[in-house]
Enzyme design. Structure first.
Site, PDB file in Angstrom:
ATOM      1  N   GLY A   2      21.628  33.844   1.004  1.00 43.75           N
ATOM      2  CA  GLY A   2      22.822  33.247   0.842  1.00 43.75           C
ATOM      3  C   GLY A   2      24.073  33.858   1.602  1.00 43.75           C
ATOM      4  N   GLU A   3      25.129  33.294   1.963  1.00 47.63           N
ATOM      5  CA  GLU A   3      26.125  33.915   2.355  1.00 47.63           C
ATOM      6  C   GLU A   3      26.988  34.257   1.168  1.00 47.63           C
ATOM      7  OE1 GLU A   3      26.491  34.792   5.636  1.00 47.63           O
ATOM      8  OE2 GLU A   3      24.636  33.524   6.044  1.00 47.63           O
ATOM      9  N   GLU A   4      27.753  35.453   1.499  1.00 45.40           N
ATOM     10  CA  GLU A   4      29.005  35.889   0.493  1.00 45.40           C
ATOM     11  C   GLU A   4      30.213  35.772   1.057  1.00 45.40           C
ATOM     12  OE1 GLU A   4      27.776  39.758  -1.163  1.00 45.40           O
ATOM     13  OE2 GLU A   4      26.018  38.777  -1.772  1.00 45.40           O
TER      14      GLU A   4
END
Length: 93
Positions: A2-4
């Site tokens: 996932g992206e942060e």
């Protein structure tokens, strides 16, 4: 997986920041996410929340690094405990 992202909320209390984080978490959970093929799914977010404390003993750059590190540590706890939650991290001081 996932992206942060980082969201900075200057002049915001920890309680106010937690309320914003909860609104974000519920908005993501309840909104359909449309994939390029046209199908829809739902996504959740995990949040690591911390409060930066002013500390004249360290530089602003160091304070930013400490704050980001504390938030990242709290995020990892959220992810390891099942995701879709908010974890309060230690205050960066």
């Amino acid at each position: 997986g996932g992206e942060e992202f980082v969201v900075a909320l200057p002049k915001c209390s920890l309680g106010e920041a937690r309320a914003v984080a909860e609104r974000l978490r519920f908005a993501m959970k309840d909104a359909p996410f449309v994939l390029p093929n046209g199908s829809a799914t739902h996504v959740t977010i995990s949040i690591g929340l911390t409060l930066a404390m002013a500390n004249s003993a360290v530089s602003q750059d160091v304070m930013v690094e400490m704050t980001l590190g504390a938030a990242d540590d709290a995020l990892m706890v959220s992810k390891s405990e099942g995701r879709n939650k908010i974890t309060l991290g230690r205050s960066a001081a």
